[in-house]
Design a protein around this motif. Structure first.
Motif, PDB file in Angstrom:
ATOM      1  N   LEU A  39     -22.292 -10.778 -67.660  1.00 50.03           N
ATOM      2  CA  LEU A  39     -23.588 -10.658 -66.982  1.00 50.03           C
ATOM      3  C   LEU A  39     -24.767 -10.674 -67.957  1.00 50.03           C
ATOM      4  O   LEU A  39     -25.694 -11.472 -67.766  1.00 50.03           O
ATOM      5  N   PRO A  40     -24.763  -9.870 -69.018  1.00 57.45           N
ATOM      6  CA  PRO A  40     -25.877  -9.977 -69.970  1.00 57.45           C
ATOM      7  C   PRO A  40     -25.974 -11.360 -70.611  1.00 57.45           C
ATOM      8  O   PRO A  40     -27.073 -11.904 -70.757  1.00 57.45           O
ATOM      9  N   TRP A  43     -27.474 -13.714 -67.994  1.00 58.41           N
ATOM     10  CA  TRP A  43     -28.916 -13.492 -67.764  1.00 58.41           C
ATOM     11  C   TRP A  43     -29.716 -14.008 -68.962  1.00 58.41           C
ATOM     12  O   TRP A  43     -30.739 -14.662 -68.795  1.00 58.41           O
ATOM     13  N   GLN A  46     -29.781 -17.683 -69.049  1.00 53.20           N
ATOM     14  CA  GLN A  46     -30.217 -18.177 -67.741  1.00 53.20           C
ATOM     15  C   GLN A  46     -29.143 -19.019 -67.044  1.00 53.20           C
ATOM     16  O   GLN A  46     -29.447 -19.850 -66.201  1.00 53.20           O
ATOM     17  N   LEU A  48     -26.875 -17.523 -65.278  1.00 55.39           N
ATOM     18  CA  LEU A  48     -26.734 -16.780 -64.030  1.00 55.39           C
ATOM     19  C   LEU A  48     -28.127 -16.409 -63.539  1.00 55.39           C
ATOM     20  O   LEU A  48     -28.931 -15.892 -64.315  1.00 55.39           O
ATOM     21  N   GLN A  49     -28.378 -16.710 -62.290  1.00 53.04           N
ATOM     22  CA  GLN A  49     -29.670 -16.381 -61.687  1.00 53.04           C
ATOM     23  C   GLN A  49     -29.418 -15.887 -60.276  1.00 53.04           C
ATOM     24  O   GLN A  49     -28.564 -16.414 -59.566  1.00 53.04           O
ATOM     25  N   TRP A  50     -30.181 -14.905 -59.878  1.00 55.56           N
ATOM     26  CA  TRP A  50     -30.022 -14.342 -58.543  1.00 55.56           C
ATOM     27  C   TRP A  50     -30.481 -15.377 -57.515  1.00 55.56           C
ATOM     28  O   TRP A  50     -31.667 -15.651 -57.361  1.00 55.56           O
ATOM     29  N   LEU A 167     -25.016 -15.779 -57.524  1.00 56.82           N
ATOM     30  CA  LEU A 167     -25.613 -15.981 -58.847  1.00 56.82           C
ATOM     31  C   LEU A 167     -25.914 -17.441 -59.177  1.00 56.82           C
ATOM     32  O   LEU A 167     -25.946 -17.837 -60.336  1.00 56.82           O
TER      33      LEU A 167
END
Length: 177
Positions: A39-40, A43, A46, A48-50, A167
């Motif tokens: 996850l870190p 993020w 970039q 993974l993006q919500w 994600l």
């Protein structure tokens, strides 16, 4: 014909191997470790993006399909069929585990080249491949510890389903189609 029997026996044995409470705790630990690293990384890069899907039926369909393809199919191919179940030394397990992991990661760009050209942008992305390798490490680790098919399938399925449903994975894969 002997290889067919060997693979059949590996699949049946792994599918029938019960998961103990300790095995489920190890599964949770591997999933938590994967999330703590992936996850870190996702993020920061970039990757993974919500971007959650909003339609309930679509979410259900994506989650069900993700269980079979890629989770179950890839775990059978790259863990259960690939890794020896018994009688292997530690160095042999490292060799087979590492080779299986490399093939698992390489299968993604090969799939984009040969079968799903619309997925090339994603399946050739180095950040995606890092996340894929991390997932492979977690699934290999939990399979070697539990010897059951189900813990790596559950980890693989949860990771892919969350990526697709929340994600940005669904949009990323379907934008090019």
């Amino acid at each position: 014909m002997q290889i067919v029997h060997l693979l059949r026996d590996r699949i049946l044995t792994a599918a029938r191997t019960p998961v103990t409470t300790a095995g489920w705790l190890k599964t949770t630990g591997w999933l938590g470790l994967y999330g703590a690293v992936a996850l870190p990384f996702g993020w920061l890069t970039q990757s993974l993006q919500w971007q959650p899907l909003s339609e309930g039926l679509q979410i259900l369909r994506v989650a069900v399909v993700a269980f079979f393809l890629p989770a179950l199919s890839e775990e059978l191919l790259f863990r259960v069929c690939w890794l020896p179940r018994q009688g292997a030394t530690r160095s042999q397990l490292w060799f087979w585990g590492g080779t299986g992991l490399a093939l698992y990661v390489l299968a993604h760009p090969l799939t984009a080249l040969l079968v799903l050209p619309g997925h090339r942008q994603t399946f050739f992305d180095p950040n995606f491949l890092v996340l894929t390798a991390l997932l492979g490490v977690a699934c290999t680790g939990v399979y070697l510890q539990t010897r059951s098919l189900w813990p790596p399938v559950i980890i693989h399925w949860l990771v892919v389903a969350v990526w697709l449903v929340g994600l940005g994975g669904y949009d990323r894969l379907h934008a090019a189609l």
